[in-house]
Each structure stands twice: as structure tokens, then as C-alpha cells.
Design an enzyme around this catalytic site. Structure first.
Site, PDB file in Angstrom:
ATOM      1  N   GLU A 147      -5.139   2.881   3.199  1.00 12.09           N
ATOM      2  CA  GLU A 147      -5.131   1.435   2.949  1.00 12.09           C
ATOM      3  C   GLU A 147      -6.208   1.080   1.927  1.00 12.09           C
ATOM      4  O   GLU A 147      -5.994   0.246   1.046  1.00 12.09           O
ATOM      5  CB  GLU A 147      -5.352   0.660   4.247  1.00 12.09           C
ATOM      6  CG  GLU A 147      -5.162  -0.831   4.108  1.00 12.09           C
ATOM      7  CD  GLU A 147      -3.742  -1.253   3.773  1.00 12.09           C
ATOM      8  OE1 GLU A 147      -3.565  -1.904   2.714  1.00 12.09           O
ATOM      9  OE2 GLU A 147      -2.820  -0.961   4.544  1.00 12.09           O
TER      10      GLU A 147
ATOM     11  N   GLU B 293      -4.357  -1.267  -6.406  1.00 15.08           N
ATOM     12  CA  GLU B 293      -3.959  -2.632  -6.748  1.00 15.08           C
ATOM     13  C   GLU B 293      -5.006  -3.302  -7.638  1.00 15.08           C
ATOM     14  O   GLU B 293      -4.653  -3.982  -8.609  1.00 15.08           O
ATOM     15  CB  GLU B 293      -3.749  -3.458  -5.480  1.00 15.08           C
ATOM     16  CG  GLU B 293      -2.506  -3.063  -4.710  1.00 15.08           C
ATOM     17  CD  GLU B 293      -2.349  -3.838  -3.410  1.00 15.08           C
ATOM     18  OE1 GLU B 293      -3.218  -4.668  -3.077  1.00 15.08           O
ATOM     19  OE2 GLU B 293      -1.342  -3.610  -2.727  1.00 15.08           O
TER      20      GLU B 293
END
Length: 111
Positions: A59, A66
């Protein structure tokens, strides 16, 4: 303690930028509490901890990808979309792995 400043900055950024990270941490805490409640053995703890670390790590990597993609371009680009989608898919895969591990370990203790 100064050497960990960037580490703690990264953790704070994760909590602010990625709301799923907090959700993963809450689920991890629940799994740890259940592990103590059900008195897991060393072998079971090993898999629970492995699953937790894999989910939290991927994660974090997903969020880093991103951020880098957003740094490079805020415009829509197919390759940017693919990078983000693939990173998100890796989190989904490891989350499914963690769920399966949790079910394999906890179901016999519950029933």
C-alpha cells in the site's frame, strides 16, 4: 533520532494522502488482537505478520507510485493510468492473500 525524520514524514504523508492505509492498519490491529485472544502459535503468528507487512508495504509502494506519476503529469496519460492501475492491482492481490491467510488461521479457532 534525526535519521528517522524522513521515515516519520513518509508515514504522516501516507496517513494524510491514503485513507486506505489507515483502514489497513486498523484491520492489522484487529488481526493482532484476535491473535492474542486465540493464542496463536509461532507458525500462525509468522503468517499473520507476513500478511500484515506485505499489505502495509505494498500500500505504501502504491501510494509512492501514485505520487511519482502525479509529479510527472497531472494530465491524463494512458501509461500513467496503467502504472497506477497495476500498483493498485498489486495491493488487491496481497490483500486477497492476507484475507485467505486470516481465514485459514482464524476459522478453526472460531469454530
Amino acid at each position: 533520532m534525526n535519521r528517522f525524520k524522513y521515515t516519520f514524514d513518509g508515514f504522516k504523508t501516507l496517513l494524510i494522502k491514503d485513507h486506505n492505509y489507515l483502514l489497513h492498519m486498523i484491520v492489522a490491529l484487529i488481526a493482532i488482537i484476535l491473535g492474542f485472544v486465540f493464542h496463536l502459535n509461532r507458525f500462525e503468528w509468522m503468517f499473520i505478520i507476513l500478511a500484515i507487512v506485505l499489505v502495509l508495504t505494498l500500500e505504501a509502494v502504491n501510494t509512492a507510485i501514485e505520487c511519482v506519476v502525479d509529479l510527472v503529469t497531472m494530465d491524463y496519460h494512458e501509461l500513467a493510468k496503467q502504472a497506477k492501475d497495476i500498483a493498485a492491482f498489486s495491493v488487491m492481490l496481497v490483500s486477497i492473500f492476507a484475507l485467505i491467510i486470516g481465514l485459514i488461521i482464524f476459522i478453526p479457532h472460531i469454530f
